[in-house]
Design a protein around this motif. Structure first.
Motif, PDB file in Angstrom:
ATOM      1  N   ASN A 433     -53.855  14.043  47.831  1.00  0.00           N
ATOM      2  CA  ASN A 433     -52.667  13.511  48.482  1.00  0.00           C
ATOM      3  C   ASN A 433     -53.014  13.024  49.884  1.00  0.00           C
ATOM      4  N   ILE A 434     -52.373  11.924  50.284  1.00  0.00           N
ATOM      5  CA  ILE A 434     -52.605  11.404  51.634  1.00  0.00           C
ATOM      6  C   ILE A 434     -51.328  11.435  52.475  1.00  0.00           C
ATOM      7  N   GLY A 435     -50.232  11.937  51.913  1.00  0.00           N
ATOM      8  CA  GLY A 435     -48.982  12.030  52.653  1.00  0.00           C
ATOM      9  C   GLY A 435     -47.838  12.379  51.727  1.00  0.00           C
ATOM     10  N   VAL A 436     -46.626  12.378  52.279  1.00  0.00           N
ATOM     11  CA  VAL A 436     -45.425  12.644  51.488  1.00  0.00           C
ATOM     12  C   VAL A 436     -44.379  11.590  51.828  1.00  0.00           C
ATOM     13  N   GLU A 437     -43.364  11.499  50.975  1.00  0.00           N
ATOM     14  CA  GLU A 437     -42.286  10.532  51.207  1.00  0.00           C
ATOM     15  C   GLU A 437     -40.940  11.179  50.928  1.00  0.00           C
ATOM     16  N   PHE A 438     -39.977  10.907  51.810  1.00  0.00           N
ATOM     17  CA  PHE A 438     -38.596  11.348  51.629  1.00  0.00           C
ATOM     18  C   PHE A 438     -37.699  10.113  51.580  1.00  0.00           C
ATOM     19  N   ALA A 439     -36.933   9.966  50.504  1.00  0.00           N
ATOM     20  CA  ALA A 439     -35.955   8.882  50.397  1.00  0.00           C
ATOM     21  C   ALA A 439     -34.565   9.444  50.654  1.00  0.00           C
ATOM     22  N   VAL A 440     -33.745   8.661  51.368  1.00  0.00           N
ATOM     23  CA  VAL A 440     -32.425   9.146  51.776  1.00  0.00           C
ATOM     24  C   VAL A 440     -31.346   8.616  50.839  1.00  0.00           C
ATOM     25  N   PRO A 441     -30.276   9.385  50.656  1.00  0.00           N
ATOM     26  CA  PRO A 441     -29.147   8.884  49.860  1.00  0.00           C
ATOM     27  C   PRO A 441     -28.399   7.809  50.634  1.00  0.00           C
ATOM     28  N   SER A 442     -27.521   7.107  49.974  1.00  0.00           N
ATOM     29  CA  SER A 442     -26.714   6.105  50.665  1.00  0.00           C
ATOM     30  C   SER A 442     -25.557   6.773  51.395  1.00  0.00           C
ATOM     31  N   ILE A 443     -25.132   6.132  52.479  1.00  0.00           N
ATOM     32  CA  ILE A 443     -23.908   6.564  53.156  1.00  0.00           C
ATOM     33  C   ILE A 443     -22.719   6.375  52.217  1.00  0.00           C
ATOM     34  N   SER A 444     -22.612   5.179  51.622  1.00  0.00           N
ATOM     35  CA  SER A 444     -21.483   4.922  50.718  1.00  0.00           C
ATOM     36  C   SER A 444     -21.789   3.873  49.656  1.00  0.00           C
ATOM     37  N   SER A 445     -22.902   3.161  49.757  1.00  0.00           N
ATOM     38  CA  SER A 445     -23.220   2.133  48.762  1.00  0.00           C
ATOM     39  C   SER A 445     -23.419   2.761  47.391  1.00  0.00           C
ATOM     40  N   ALA A 446     -23.211   1.962  46.354  1.00  0.00           N
ATOM     41  CA  ALA A 446     -23.156   2.472  44.986  1.00  0.00           C
ATOM     42  C   ALA A 446     -24.447   3.160  44.562  1.00  0.00           C
ATOM     43  N   ASN A 447     -24.311   4.356  43.994  1.00  0.00           N
ATOM     44  CA  ASN A 447     -25.429   5.110  43.436  1.00  0.00           C
ATOM     45  C   ASN A 447     -25.572   4.816  41.946  1.00  0.00           C
ATOM     46  N   PHE A 448     -26.529   5.488  41.309  1.00  0.00           N
ATOM     47  CA  PHE A 448     -26.782   5.263  39.885  1.00  0.00           C
ATOM     48  C   PHE A 448     -25.549   5.577  39.037  1.00  0.00           C
ATOM     49  N   ASN A 449     -24.838   6.654  39.365  1.00  0.00           N
ATOM     50  CA  ASN A 449     -23.668   7.011  38.560  1.00  0.00           C
ATOM     51  C   ASN A 449     -22.564   5.975  38.692  1.00  0.00           C
ATOM     52  N   GLU A 450     -22.429   5.371  39.867  1.00  0.00           N
ATOM     53  CA  GLU A 450     -21.382   4.372  40.071  1.00  0.00           C
ATOM     54  C   GLU A 450     -21.764   3.023  39.473  1.00  0.00           C
ATOM     55  N   LEU A 451     -23.057   2.790  39.307  1.00  0.00           N
ATOM     56  CA  LEU A 451     -23.521   1.536  38.714  1.00  0.00           C
ATOM     57  C   LEU A 451     -23.707   1.644  37.202  1.00  0.00           C
ATOM     58  N   GLU A 452     -24.218   2.795  36.737  1.00  0.00           N
ATOM     59  CA  GLU A 452     -24.591   2.928  35.326  1.00  0.00           C
ATOM     60  C   GLU A 452     -23.783   3.975  34.572  1.00  0.00           C
ATOM     61  N   GLY A 453     -22.932   4.721  35.270  1.00  0.00           N
ATOM     62  CA  GLY A 453     -22.118   5.733  34.601  1.00  0.00           C
ATOM     63  C   GLY A 453     -22.674   7.131  34.773  1.00  0.00           C
ATOM     64  N   ASN A 454     -21.806   8.117  34.618  1.00  0.00           N
ATOM     65  CA  ASN A 454     -22.190   9.509  34.844  1.00  0.00           C
ATOM     66  C   ASN A 454     -23.218  10.011  33.837  1.00  0.00           C
ATOM     67  N   ALA A 455     -23.097   9.593  32.581  1.00  0.00           N
ATOM     68  CA  ALA A 455     -24.027  10.084  31.554  1.00  0.00           C
ATOM     69  C   ALA A 455     -25.459   9.674  31.879  1.00  0.00           C
ATOM     70  N   THR A 456     -25.641   8.422  32.269  1.00  0.00           N
ATOM     71  CA  THR A 456     -26.980   7.941  32.616  1.00  0.00           C
ATOM     72  C   THR A 456     -27.510   8.651  33.852  1.00  0.00           C
ATOM     73  N   ALA A 457     -26.656   8.803  34.866  1.00  0.00           N
ATOM     74  CA  ALA A 457     -27.085   9.468  36.096  1.00  0.00           C
ATOM     75  C   ALA A 457     -27.453  10.922  35.835  1.00  0.00           C
ATOM     76  N   ASN A 458     -26.669  11.607  35.013  1.00  0.00           N
ATOM     77  CA  ASN A 458     -26.986  12.996  34.671  1.00  0.00           C
ATOM     78  C   ASN A 458     -28.315  13.085  33.929  1.00  0.00           C
ATOM     79  N   TYR A 459     -28.551  12.127  33.052  1.00  0.00           N
ATOM     80  CA  TYR A 459     -29.805  12.091  32.302  1.00  0.00           C
ATOM     81  C   TYR A 459     -30.995  11.900  33.247  1.00  0.00           C
ATOM     82  N   LEU A 460     -30.848  10.993  34.206  1.00  0.00           N
ATOM     83  CA  LEU A 460     -31.929  10.757  35.162  1.00  0.00           C
ATOM     84  C   LEU A 460     -32.171  11.985  36.031  1.00  0.00           C
TER      85      LEU A 460
END
Length: 650
Positions: A433-460
């Motif tokens: 390993n040469i480092g680590v990465e942290f990705a941040v959630p959105s303040i309010s922009s659409a997430n996976f569940n809002e774009l693809e539905g709860n079932a898909t987001a839960n699966y992911l």
């Protein structure tokens, strides 16, 4: 928010009054009367958009505000900065001039400050004072403990900025790092992203896609009237970079997916979006609007900020099977920025190199989920090539550089994914390993569940971090909105993901926003791996007081405010030979907007035009009549306000 009497030094206010205000005043700039929320607070006039600060160094910091004026003329703006809330120890003062060329924004680079110090500041103009802002310089040498809020991706229509509200309550942040998508360029209405009939108070203006300077300025104005965004800017310095939505979706140096035929020149649109970003954000000015830069936090951390959008990025290739994708000369950074980045990484003497990137650096394999998303694996993988996955040779070049030069303790921060992710960055050939990465959630922009539905987001969420397609991914949450706290110490860096509900409408009397802790992961010094923490990091003790805010809403008189309105800005656009006025205005209830035009001798040049305007934040466009070439004065007025602006008819 605390107000000061014009030309009356705040040092004359007693400490007791300030303590009372800090305890009982709300922490936002929006006015509540009865059960109704006004779209603006008349008491803030002419500083309706609040104050802000940013780009802190050991001896200086940017302070910002905007003046709303009734006349198109130069405005003198005074500023003061002190080490105490009572302004007994004023360390710097000055006067600057703003005008329509800057959209009446004010930005001062205050120098000669002490390192690692909290300061308070305010502005004065047009016989009024602004609210007090709070900011902090960085350490010059030794530092033991830093805490940053980290955010990205705010869509005004998609929901309430509750994450900003929570950050504004924290006393112990050194700064807020914003990784882009501060605004969204889309239009408004039922077919637009984030629209909901449940949030009629969160409608984009203008209601069309942002294309020209009036559009971009108006959208920033809308966002900066939001009380929660105002509050976080008031309390903490920002370290900000743009992503694509500050210009256009999936932007690159020479174009954008969302820049289409009939929308004018991309170079013009890009230049306008850059100019307006630098007008409205507390970022240090540069000649070419360059945002990649390094901010030093003593011996503990260097904050290295990238531009993976507009500086040098080549056009995306959305095809995982394209032979061109792996080309050695494909770049997301450009030659100059890449050379600069390597030098910053190699020459840094700080314990931690914290690199802020708009888009995800690490590999993100998702083709295995194709069946769940009713698509094929190649198409699904191709959809994520706007990130560093779309520029694999350059990513490998940087990974090789870090490994070959034994550069450890690199922490990458990324936005744009609208997901919480914790990853290890591995050099595959050397199996280290040469480092680590942290990705941040959105303040309010659409997430996976809002774009693809709860079932898909839960699966992911159930499979992303556990399947063998993403061995470096240790944590994921693709459904929650919120922010991240980055806790930096000599022996570790820890990320705490905290979540808020964007559908929870704020109660501006109680501010009882629900916040939950997701997970926390950390990396140890010289380790470059991620481990799950047992709990969120501890806050810093004994931190300086937050800046005070205005009086409680229930002390206001509803009858007094019901007719109030304000003209926020007037912009002139010349489109296809027609000259148009674009007027942004706010009102508590519907009123008439009256347009008059006079020549330089004060003679009326047209009959008055009257328009009925609705309550809230609105935009009105007026096509001007054919007039002789020359200079004219436009007067836009309501029952309570007017704006006079000079226009040139060519």
């Amino acid at each position: 928010m605390k107000h000061l009497k014009p030309d009356n030094p705040p040092m004359r206010l007693s400490h007791l009054i300030l303590v009372f205000m800090a305890c009982f005043f709300t922490t936002n700039a929006q006015l509540v009367v009865g059960n109704e929320v006004l779209p603006f607070d008349p008491a803030l006039k002419p500083f309706y958009h609040g104050v802000a600060s940013g780009d802190p160094l050991a001896d200086r910091v940017i302070i910002w505000t905007r003046v709303t004026t009734a006349e198109d003329t130069n405005v003198n703006v005074k500023w003061k900065i002190a080490t105490d809330l009572q302004f007994k120890n004023i360390v710097k003062t000055g006067t600057v001039i703003t005008n329509s060329d800057k959209d009446y924004t004010v930005k001062v680079d205050v120098t000669g400050l002490n390192p690692k110090t909290t300061y308070y500041y305010y502005f004065s103009a047009l016989d009024k004072n602004s609210i007090i802002g709070r900011t902090r310089t960085s350490p010059a040498s030794k530092a033991n403990y830093l805490r940053f809020g980290v955010v990205a991706a705010a869509n005004y229509q998609s929901g309430y900025f509750n994450a900003y509200s929570q950050l504004a309550k924290r006393k112990d942040l050194d700064a807020v790092i914003h990784l882009g998508d501060y605004i969204n360029e889309y239009g408004a209405g039922k077919e637009s992203e984030g629209y909901s009939k449940e949030r009629v108070d969160r409608i984009n203006i203008p209601n069309t896609e942002l294309l020209d300077i009036a559009d971009y300025r108006t959208r920033y104005s809308l966002y900066r009237l939001d009380p929660d965004l105002q509050a976080v800017h008031q309390q903490h310095p920002f370290i900000a970079i743009w992503d694509d939505h500050e210009s256009a979706y999936q932007a690159y140096k020479d174009g954008a997916t969302n820049h289409n035929k009939g929308e004018g020149s991309w170079e013009t649109r890009k230049a306008v979006s850059k100019k307006v970003f630098f007008e409205w954000m507390p970022i240090r000015d540069t000649k070419k609007y360059q945002i990649y830069r390094t901010l030093n936090y003593g011996n503990l951390a260097d904050i290295i900020l990238l531009d993976t959008r507009l500086e040098g990025r080549q056009q995306q290739i959305f095809d995982v099977n394209s032979k061109k994708l792996a080309s050695a000369d494909r770049t997301i950074l450009g030659t100059d920025q890449k050379a600069w980045l390597k030098n910053e990484l190699q020459s840094s003497t700080a314990k931690w190199k914290i690199v802020g990137s708009q888009v995800l650096f690490s590999k993100f394999n998702i083709g295995w989920a194709a069946n769940q998303l009713n698509t094929n694996a190649d198409a699904l993988e191709s959809a994520f090539l706007d990130h560093w996955d779309g520029y694999p040779a350059e990513r490998n070049e940087l990974i090789d550089f870090l490994a070959d030069n034994n550069i450890n303790n690199t922490v990458l921060l990324s936005g744009d994914m609208h997901a919480s992710l914790g990853l290890e960055v591995k050099h595959e050939a050397q199996q280290k390993n040469i480092g680590v990465e942290f990705a941040v959630p959105s303040i309010s922009s659409a997430n996976f569940n809002e774009l693809e539905g709860n079932a898909t987001a839960n699966y992911l969420d159930a499979n992303l971090a556990s399947n063998n397609e993403n061995p470096e991914l240790k944590f994921s949450d693709v459904q929650q909105h919120g922010y991240m706290i980055l806790n930096v110490k000599s022996n570790s860096v820890q990320a705490d993901w905290l979540y808020t509900d964007i559908t929870e409408k704020p109660d501006y009397r109680k501010k009882n926003i629900t916040e939950t802790h997701g997970e926390s992961w950390y990396t140890s010094f010289n380790d470059n791996t991620l481990k799950k923490a047992a709990s969120a990091s501890n806050t810093k003790p004994n931190q300086p007081a937050l800046a005070p805010s205005k009086s409680p809403a229930f002390e206001r008189n509803k009858q007094f405010y019901k007719n109030l309105s304000e003209v926020m800005s007037v912009h002139q656009n010349n489109i296809n030979g027609d000259s148009k006025l674009v007027v942004q205005h706010v009102a508590y209830q519907s009123q008439q907007l009256i347009f008059d035009i006079y020549d330089q001798n004060g003679k009326s040049a047209m009959d008055s035009i009257q328009k009925e305007i609705a309550s809230g934040v609105q935009l009105t466009e007026i096509t001007l009549p054919k007039l002789k070439k020359g200079s004219y004065f436009i007067r836009v007025s309501t029952d309570d306000a007017q704006h006079i602006q000079k226009v040139q008819i060519d």
